[in-house]
Design an enzyme around this catalytic site. Structure first.
Site, PDB file in Angstrom:
ATOM      1  N   ALA A 271     -26.175 -52.873  13.592  1.00  0.00           N
ATOM      2  CA  ALA A 271     -24.949 -53.071  14.237  1.00  0.00           C
ATOM      3  C   ALA A 271     -23.674 -53.154  13.148  1.00  0.00           C
ATOM      4  CB  ALA A 271     -24.909 -54.458  14.874  1.00  0.00           C
ATOM      5  N   PRO A 272     -22.686 -52.601  13.433  1.00  0.00           N
ATOM      6  CA  PRO A 272     -21.946 -52.355  14.969  1.00  0.00           C
ATOM      7  C   PRO A 272     -22.450 -51.218  15.459  1.00  0.00           C
ATOM      8  CG  PRO A 272     -20.308 -52.351  13.231  1.00  0.00           C
ATOM      9  CD  PRO A 272     -21.577 -52.506  12.462  1.00  0.00           C
ATOM     10  N   CYS A 389     -23.387 -52.245   1.419  1.00  0.00           N
ATOM     11  CA  CYS A 389     -22.233 -52.542   1.191  1.00  0.00           C
ATOM     12  C   CYS A 389     -21.761 -53.512   0.057  1.00  0.00           C
ATOM     13  CB  CYS A 389     -21.527 -52.750   2.368  1.00  0.00           C
ATOM     14  SG  CYS A 389     -21.721 -54.328   3.170  1.00  0.00           S
TER      15      CYS A 389
END
Length: 456
Positions: A271-272, A389
């Site tokens: 996700a997303p 990230c």
């Protein structure tokens, strides 16, 4: 008290006796919840925006995002303006004061209206006795505004990051840390991903140009950088699946994995769904999108429907393979590990408030379990792309180094042709002004083990 009509909305349409709640009351409640780490900013904004019109949602978001970007500076200013610290049970007043200071100092709102409304918010929040206090503090800030905004007496107030994170980034990236901290405090660029199945990137840029939208090619093959953000629904071809919103650093993940037709691919922690959809746009492959949150999987489904793509969606914990894996090995795995999100602070400014050294240790442990579990689902000769990230080595190159020490059948592959810094155990991209977010990539290939457990 004076008020602004556009800032007054009923908190609920049900019930004739419900008290009206202004946008500024919503803002104070969001900031108070962040102070107490009750939830993240995006979830709080969704909760408080349910009955708001688009303009009010935008205003609420501007106030709350802006406060998060100036959090530690506002905290210091508030401390100077208050004669003594507020009691723990009255921390909502701290949120009210910070909201008022931010609007007065950074948004250019009309002084009388701002002071008046935040004084009224004390009543809405059950602290009518504090009307005089809030009024006095905000008016004192108005008088000393220039002086207080200039004063930044600590590293925390200068960079608007917690000290532990400043130290970690400085130690990790001694040649780049100042630029990283600056980038974390600016508004992020809006980047698109053109669906290569439906049109050419240059043709789409030309279409945007004719509509008066300034755009240019990004670093990733399908990426388009917009000079200014625009409402996504206003984009030509968005509803028809011609284009999606996805940061270019995230787009590089699918490019590096290089999906091939007829491959069986796992997108873990999906996700997303930007990477899921990009993989399918690039190849006629079978993609299984796995995420621990059923609610977040619904966002992947929405994107798949809009783009006219198909994937198998599974809600499960990636580290518990017995609950979701059918024992058929994957040709490739894209594993976007849960992480500190320190590479996307400019998009999620509350990260600097929600993360700590303690939570980082917990995340690293979770990463290790997911890495080891998903490795077992990969076929011999298959490839695993690990991404985060994050910009912290503990979650990235250190994690990969330790993984290689545990798995003799794992081989690290060099990644060529992408922007970033070579860490010896993967590539680290740091956030750049007009370009991508902070992102880490490590590409691993599974080899055949020999009888003694050493890979061939």
């Amino acid at each position: 008290m004076a008020s602004i009509s556009t800032l007054d909305r009923t908190d609920s349409v049900a019930g004739a006796g419900r008290v009206k709640k202004s946008i500024r009351a919503h803002a104070a409640e969001v900031i108070d919840a962040l102070q107490n780490q009750q939830s993240n900013l995006d979830a709080l904004l969704r909760k408080h925006s349910v009955h708001l019109n688009p303009n009010d949602k935008k205003l609420l978001q501007s106030i709350c995002y802006g406060i998060c970007r100036e959090w530690f500076h506002l905290e210091a200013i508030e401390s100077q303006l208050l004669d003594k610290p507020l009691k723990a049970r009255d921390q909502i007043l701290s949120a009210i004061v910070r909201c008022g200071i931010f609007e007065l100092g950074w948004m250019g709102s009309k002084e009388h209206a701002v002071v008046s409304e935040y004084v009224d918010v004390t009543v809405t929040e059950g602290r009518p006795w504090a009307r005089g206090l809030v009024n006095a503090v905000l008016r004192q800030f108005i008088r000393k505004k220039s002086e207080l905004k200039m004063e930044r007496h600590s590293a925390q107030t200068l960079w608007n990051h917690p000290q532990w994170l400043i130290d970690a980034i400085q130690q990790s990236w001694p040649d780049h840390w100042e630029r990283v901290l600056v980038e974390n405090n600016v508004h992020p660029p809006m980047t698109l991903r053109v669906n290569r199945q439906k049109l050419d990137r240059d043709a789409y840029i030309e279409t945007l140009t004719t509509q008066g939208i300034e755009a240019a090619s990004g670093s990733a093959p399908d990426s388009v950088r917009l000079a200014k953000p625009v409402p996504v629904q206003s984009l030509e071809g968005f509803a028809e699946g011609f284009v999606s919103v996805q940061d270019e650093s995230s787009q590089w993940a699918s490019i590096i994995l290089n999906p091939q037709d007829h491959e069986r691919i796992l997108d873990a922690c999906a996700a997303p769904g930007g990477k899921t959809c990009h993989l399918l746009e690039m190849s006629d492959s079978q993609v299984i999108a796995l995420d621990v949150s059923e609610q977040r999987l619904s966002r992947i489904k929405e994107n798949l429907v809009r783009l006219g793509l198909r994937a198998e969606l599974i809600a499960a914990d990636a580290s518990h393979t017995e609950s979701w894996w059918d024992q058929h090995a994957f040709d490739a795995v894209l594993l976007d590990l849960p992480c500190s999100a320190t590479g996307v602070i400019r998009r999620h400014p509350d990260v600097r408030l929600m993360r700590s050294e303690t939570s980082l240790r917990s995340l690293i442990g979770m990463q290790t379990m997911i890495l080891d579990a998903t490795w077992d689902t990969l076929k011999i000769g298959g490839r695993l792309l690990v991404t985060t990230c994050s910009i912290l080595p503990q979650e990235n190159q250190h994690q990969i180094r330790k993984f290689l020490e545990r798995h003799a059948d794992a081989r690290l592959t060099t990644i060529d042709g992408i922007p970033g810094l070579d860490t010896l155990y993967g590539t680290q991209h740091l956030p750049t002004h007009a370009g991508g977010d902070g992102f880490f990539y490590a590409l691993l290939v599974k080899s055949e083990p020999t009888n003694n457990g050493v890979s061939a």
